[in-house]
Scaffold this active site. Structure first.
Site: not given
Length: 442
Positions: A92, A177, A324, A395
């Site tokens: 994180c 987590c 793909e 992304c």
């Protein structure tokens, strides 16, 4: 004569004013000598003591951690996770930032990348500048949403469970987590020792009770008998071939999104946030506005999520081609969409397969490329097919901005953009951009 090796600056400390956020989960600062520091665990506007973690004299930049906060930002919170902080778990990036501040940081990064790499302002991109939280993810200051449905745990030499430290193979032992989804946590992976195992990936499907662990043994290691707190299928990564092999249970999990059930084989791509698949399908379809009879492409189609949504909307007289590169994903996509005879899935790399299809024009395109982006060759080829609209799912804001520049070269401009916080507490962010030929009405 050999040049003398440059002196390492690792461990050196500098008192610095922290500047703007940068892509990658850190902020920018400068030493008194003007050397650039990429500082983690800091926030813009703070004064901190930064300890160098990587770099040497004369380097273009140094990496550092904020080890003491001298003047704190109003957006700073006490990190909720006990395993977060300088030199600890690297999973994180923004445990120390309030939830709203995290989204503003991501917004700043997207805007900076668009401007620097594509020459676009938020207005140029049709973006209002906000990063939208996923439904249900609004949490109070100092809290963390439990969203991650796939977690890869690292195992140390003693068999204890942990997560990797930032930019390191070292393992930070953990007992829990905080961002792991409830379906992952309830397996109890963190309660057990895993001798002779290098990694344990835990998967909790959304919309079904399917649970799976994928074990990677240490070199020469033996597979343990797996007994967890919930029923689970077990897979292993082969030492010689690197493939994922069934030990017991189903070799896939069943996900639910866009009113369909999706088979996702071991190691296959599926969005990690439980709300992501539906949210992205909605954004893409709203932007593309498919019509009956349209011809559409779904590039980097994975297990067929967008291809299925398009096929439902283009009707019997329409057609959808998915491409793909992952062999197992192609098998899953063909299985998932077997009831839709207007869908065809091709196996191979987009840049190789697309020119060979013989397609000369299409109405709509969805592309959801890997983190590196689609690239100039693919972008230029897509433009030659003169689609009415293109939906780009990204992304990585840097790769998105580079590809938007390539689209501009061939006459396509963004009309609408949305950004989604589908990776809370990390620096990652998902964007959806709708493009049309420049000069067309919005």
């Amino acid at each position: 004569m050999q040049a003398e090796p440059k002196k390492s600056l690792v461990g050196e400390e500098y008192e610095v004013e922290v500047g703007p956020v940068a892509h990658g989960g850190h902020c920018i600062a400068r030493t008194d000598e003007g050397q650039v520091l990429f500082v983690r665990h800091a926030l813009p506007g703070e004064r901190v003591t930064a300890r160098v973690t990587d770099g040497e004299e004369g380097a273009r930049f140094l990496r550092a951690d904020a080890v003491r906060i001298l003047t704190a930002s109003k957006d700073r919170v006490e990190a909720p996770c006990p395993f977060s902080g300088p030199g600890r778990c690297g999973g994180c990036d923004w445990q120390h930032a309030a939830p709203g501040a995290q989204r503003r940081l991501k917004s700043s990064v997207i805007a900076e990348q668009l401007q620097r790499l594509a020459g676009l302002s938020p207005e140029d991109a049709g973006w209002d500048g906000t990063v939208e939280p996923a439904p249900g993810d609004k949490v109070a200051k100092g809290e963390v949403p439990a969203w991650r449905t796939r977690v890869q745990y690292a195992i140390d030499a003693e068999g204890h469970v942990g997560l990797r430290k930032h930019r390191s193979h070292d393992v930070e032992p953990i007992t829990h987590c905080m961002i792991a989804a409830p379906g992952v946590s309830e397996l109890g992976v963190e309660k057990r020792d895993w001798p002779q195992i290098a990694t344990v990936e835990a998967i909790a499907a959304t919309g079904s009770h399917d649970r799976q662990v994928i074990l990677t043994p240490s070199p020469g290691g033996r597979l343990p008998i797996v007994e967890l707190d919930k029923p689970v299928s077990v897979m292993r990564v082969g030492e010689k071939d690197g493939g994922v092999h069934r030990v017991h249970g189903r070799p896939f999990v069943r996900e639910r999104a866009a009113d369909r059930t999706w088979r996702v084989g071991s190691g296959g791509f599926w969005q990690v946030h439980p709300k992501a698949a539906d949210l992205l399908v909605e954004a893409v379809m709203q932007g593309l506005m498919p019509k009956k009879g349209d011809m559409a492409l779904d590039l980097y189609c994975g297990v067929g999520l967008f291809a299925g949504a398009l096929a439902e909307r283009v009707g019997d007289k329409g057609a959808v081609l998915g491409i793909e590169s992952g062999k197992r994903a192609v098998e899953d996509a063909r299985h998932n969409l077997a009831d839709l005879d207007r869908v065809r899935i091709e196996h191979g790399k987009v840049e190789s397969i697309l020119p060979r299809t013989g397609i000369t024009d299409v109405d709509l395109v969805v592309l959801d490329p890997p983190r590196a982006g689609a690239g100039k060759q693919t972008v230029h080829h897509l433009a030659s097919l003169t689609p009415r609209r293109i939906a780009y799912v990204a992304c990585d804001p840097a790769a998105l901005a580079r590809d938007l520049k390539y689209f501009a070269e061939v006459g396509y401009a963004p009309r609408r953009m949305r950004a989604f916080d589908l990776f809370p507490v990390t620096h990652h962010v998902e964007c959806v951009v709708i493009l049309e030929r420049a000069g067309k009405g919005a």
